[in-house]
Design an enzyme around this catalytic site. Structure first.
Site, PDB file in Angstrom:
ATOM      1  N   ASP A 163       0.864  -1.184   0.000  1.00 57.01           N
ATOM      2  CA  ASP A 163       0.000   0.000   0.000  1.00 57.01           C
ATOM      3  C   ASP A 163       0.902   1.237   0.000  1.00 57.01           C
ATOM      4  O   ASP A 163       1.792   1.369   0.824  1.00 57.01           O
ATOM      5  CB  ASP A 163      -0.895  -0.032   1.243  1.00 57.01           C
ATOM      6  CG  ASP A 163      -1.972   1.032   1.202  1.00 57.01           C
ATOM      7  OD1 ASP A 163      -3.149   0.674   1.386  1.00 57.01           O
ATOM      8  OD2 ASP A 163      -1.643   2.220   0.996  1.00 57.01           O
ATOM      9  N   ASP A 220      -3.891   2.227  -5.178  1.00 58.88           N
ATOM     10  CA  ASP A 220      -2.552   2.243  -4.566  1.00 58.88           C
ATOM     11  C   ASP A 220      -2.220   0.981  -3.771  1.00 58.88           C
ATOM     12  O   ASP A 220      -1.306   0.992  -2.976  1.00 58.88           O
ATOM     13  CB  ASP A 220      -2.360   3.495  -3.693  1.00 58.88           C
ATOM     14  CG  ASP A 220      -2.925   3.344  -2.295  1.00 58.88           C
ATOM     15  OD1 ASP A 220      -3.939   2.641  -2.137  1.00 58.88           O
ATOM     16  OD2 ASP A 220      -2.347   3.912  -1.360  1.00 58.88           O
ATOM     17  N   GLU A 221      -2.965  -0.089  -3.996  1.00 59.68           N
ATOM     18  CA  GLU A 221      -2.622  -1.299  -3.248  1.00 59.68           C
ATOM     19  C   GLU A 221      -2.767  -2.565  -4.093  1.00 59.68           C
ATOM     20  O   GLU A 221      -3.597  -2.630  -4.996  1.00 59.68           O
ATOM     21  CB  GLU A 221      -3.435  -1.405  -1.953  1.00 59.68           C
ATOM     22  CG  GLU A 221      -4.892  -1.280  -2.186  1.00 59.68           C
ATOM     23  CD  GLU A 221      -5.724  -1.291  -0.906  1.00 59.68           C
ATOM     24  OE1 GLU A 221      -5.334  -1.914   0.098  1.00 59.68           O
ATOM     25  OE2 GLU A 221      -6.796  -0.699  -0.953  1.00 59.68           O
TER      26      GLU A 221
HETATM   27  P1  TTP Z   1      -5.362   4.905   1.200  1.00 61.66           P
HETATM   28  O1  TTP Z   1      -4.300   3.908   0.884  1.00 61.66           O
HETATM   29  O2  TTP Z   1      -6.451   4.501   2.119  1.00 61.66           O
HETATM   30  O3  TTP Z   1      -4.725   6.215   1.847  1.00 61.66           O
HETATM   31  P2  TTP Z   1      -3.319   6.892   1.556  1.00 61.66           P
HETATM   32  O4  TTP Z   1      -2.516   6.128   0.570  1.00 61.66           O
HETATM   33  O5  TTP Z   1      -3.544   8.324   1.200  1.00 61.66           O
HETATM   34  O6  TTP Z   1      -2.639   6.886   2.970  1.00 61.66           O
HETATM   35  P3  TTP Z   1      -2.010   5.633   3.769  1.00 61.66           P
HETATM   36  O7  TTP Z   1      -2.158   4.431   2.876  1.00 61.66           O
HETATM   37  O8  TTP Z   1      -0.587   5.991   4.010  1.00 61.66           O
HETATM   38  O9  TTP Z   1      -2.799   5.535   5.015  1.00 61.66           O
HETATM   39  O10 TTP Z   1      -6.043   5.403  -0.131  1.00 61.66           O
HETATM   40  C1  TTP Z   1      -5.303   5.583  -1.336  1.00 61.66           C
HETATM   41  C2  TTP Z   1      -5.776   6.818  -2.051  1.00 61.66           C
HETATM   42  O11 TTP Z   1      -7.172   6.733  -2.296  1.00 61.66           O
HETATM   43  C3  TTP Z   1      -5.576   8.098  -1.258  1.00 61.66           C
HETATM   44  O12 TTP Z   1      -4.292   8.657  -1.444  1.00 61.66           O
HETATM   45  C4  TTP Z   1      -6.679   8.963  -1.773  1.00 61.66           C
HETATM   46  C5  TTP Z   1      -7.780   8.006  -2.181  1.00 61.66           C
HETATM   47  N1  TTP Z   1      -8.842   8.009  -1.171  1.00 61.66           N
HETATM   48  C6  TTP Z   1      -9.908   8.876  -1.341  1.00 61.66           C
HETATM   49  O13 TTP Z   1      -9.994   9.572  -2.341  1.00 61.66           O
HETATM   50  N2  TTP Z   1     -10.878   8.911  -0.372  1.00 61.66           N
HETATM   51  C7  TTP Z   1     -10.827   8.146   0.762  1.00 61.66           C
HETATM   52  O14 TTP Z   1     -11.719   8.235   1.628  1.00 61.66           O
HETATM   53  C8  TTP Z   1      -9.711   7.260   0.929  1.00 61.66           C
HETATM   54  C9  TTP Z   1      -9.596   6.408   2.161  1.00 61.66           C
HETATM   55  C10 TTP Z   1      -8.757   7.227  -0.057  1.00 61.66           C
HETATM   56 MG    MG Z   2      -2.213   4.084   0.717  1.00 61.56          MG
END
Ligand code: TTP
Ligand code: MG
Length: 393
Positions: free
Chosen positions: A9, A104-105
């Site tokens: 991730d 992103d995962e």
């Molecule tokens: P995440 O992987 O949940 O969040 P992140 O990568 O920003 O942070 P981290 O993994 O370090 O906790 O989500 C990936 C992307 O998806 C995030 O950058 C933006 C988008 N996203 C949204 O648009 N709305 C949301 O509610 C979430 C959770 C994510």
């Molecule tokens: Mg993330």
């Protein structure tokens, strides 16, 4: 052979991309999402901004109150997809069994790759270093005997994390988590559990399956029964909320130039496609909404015979609708794209949609750049291509 799954991730994904593209933002609280002063929410924020208590999905007004000195930026979905493709392309080098589950995962099934790459931890370190060297991003990796635990493990040691759940230590790991951290556990279920004085994973584990299914229903009950034992419980079948979803952009200055409008439509197309996949929905109906400078608002929709399968498809339909509806040259203050009549899909269908979406996107890029050469396994995605416009809004 013991199964070894990696869950990967990207850390603060959208915000990290913005910081990479503009190094003056590094070290600063960067918040991606709606414009402060308008309605809308935070998509994500940098780790610097998280110290102020800002989180994904929080109203942007609240974020602004917590951190008025933050840098607030709009979502540039097409840019994030380019970077996402770069990262996913690297990950695919490490196993044929690769499954992307969001922008992103991804899961990598690394079972039996030890001979090729060395121990799982060594491999994970290599992957982290390579992603960082080639994209500037940091990622977190969870390693575990199944997907469910790997996903929880990558989250456990964020950012820039690497966490291993060994076989046999599943419950011990689960007990380090809060109940709410169990992936996919909804607010309603959590509230119900609290009412029953179940507030820890260990307490939850002490309840037999028939009790859990009795109080929570069959799906949620057996999901949690497995989850709290560190068994792969799949994705919690919590019911979908929305029957349509949409994304819109209000321009800072009214807009009438076609390239600028198209760029916005492309970004919106990516945003709604992304949310469609995140929410595991599908749709056959694309809606375009436009609001003129004088606030007159019109919308037009098109229904297809097949499921919408990519951001590019949404983009092209939205352009067609724009052609029909927009009085050319008349200034616009807002554009929105929506998808209607949503229905749920299974995980496999979702993966197909993702593959399709990314394949199409990649083909477009390859045609644009003519860069199809692979040098020692690295796809040449040039900085010039990646440093594309930041023009909308
Ligand atoms: P995440 O992987 O949940 O969040 P992140 O990568 O920003 O942070 P981290 O993994 O370090 O906790 O989500 C990936 C992307 O998806 C995030 O950058 C933006 C988008 N996203 C949204 O648009 N709305 C949301 O509610 C979430 C959770 C994510
Ligand atoms: Mg993330």
């Amino acid at each position: 052979m013991a199964t070894t799954i990696f869950h990967i991730d990207i850390d603060a994904f959208y915000a990290s991309v913005e910081q990479n593209d503009n190094p003056s933002l590094c070290g600063k609280p960067v918040i991606i999402g709606a414009k402060p002063g308008r309605r809308g929410v935070v998509s994500t924020c940098s780790y610097e901004a998280r110290k102020y208590g800002i989180k994904s999905a929080m109203p942007i007004s609240q974020a602004f109150r917590l951190c008025p000195e933050g840098v607030y930026l709009p979502v540039r979905m097409s840019r994030y997809l380019e970077v996402s493709i770069e990262v996913m392309t690297i990950l695919k080098d490490y196993t044929p069994s690769f499954q992307q589950i969001s922008v992103d995962e991804a899961f990598l099934d690394m079972t039996g790759t030890e001979r090729l790459f060395g121990s799982p931890v060594k491999t994970a370190e290599k992957i982290k270093a390579r992603i960082n060297a080639e994209t500037g991003l940091t990622i977190s990796i969870g390693i575990a005997p199944n997907r469910y635990l790997a996903k929880l493990a990558s989250d456990f040691d964020k950012p820039d994390g690497l966490y291993v759940v060994e076989k046999g230590a599943e419950e011990e790991f689960i007990d380090k988590l809060k109940l709410k951290d169990l992936w996919g556990l909804g607010k309603k279920t959590l509230k119900r559990l609290h009412e029953l004085n179940i507030t820890t994973t260990a307490q939850l584990r002490s309840h037999p399956l028939r009790i859990l299914t009795f109080i929570l229903g069959n799906a949620a009950g057996s999901y949690l029964y497995n989850a709290v034992r560190g068994k792969d419980a799949g994705i919690h079948p919590e019911e979908a909320k929305s029957h349509s979803l949409s994304s819109e952009t209000t321009f800072q200055e009214d807009k009438r130039d076609l390239p600028g409008i198209k760029r916005t439509i492309l970004d919106l197309a990516h945003q709604v496609m992304f949310r469609l996949l995140q929410e595991k929905q599908r749709s056959k109906t694309v809606i375009l909404k436009i609001r003129y400078a004088d606030f007159t608002t019109v919308s037009i929709q098109k229904s297809l015979k097949h499921w919408v399968s990519s951001a590019e498809e949404i983009y092209s339909i939205a352009q067609e609708l724009l052609n029909k509806k927009w009085e050319k040259g008349r200034a616009l203050r807002l554009i929105g794209i929506g998808l209607a009549n949503l229905t749920r899909i299974g995980t496999e269908d979702q993966q197909e949609l993702f593959n399709d979406m990314y394949d199409k996107k990649r083909k477009v890029e390859e045609t644009v750049t003519g860069l199809k050469n692979k040098i020692s396994g690295v796809i040449l995605t040039k900085a010039s291509l990646l440093k594309k416009t930041n023009t909308h809004h």
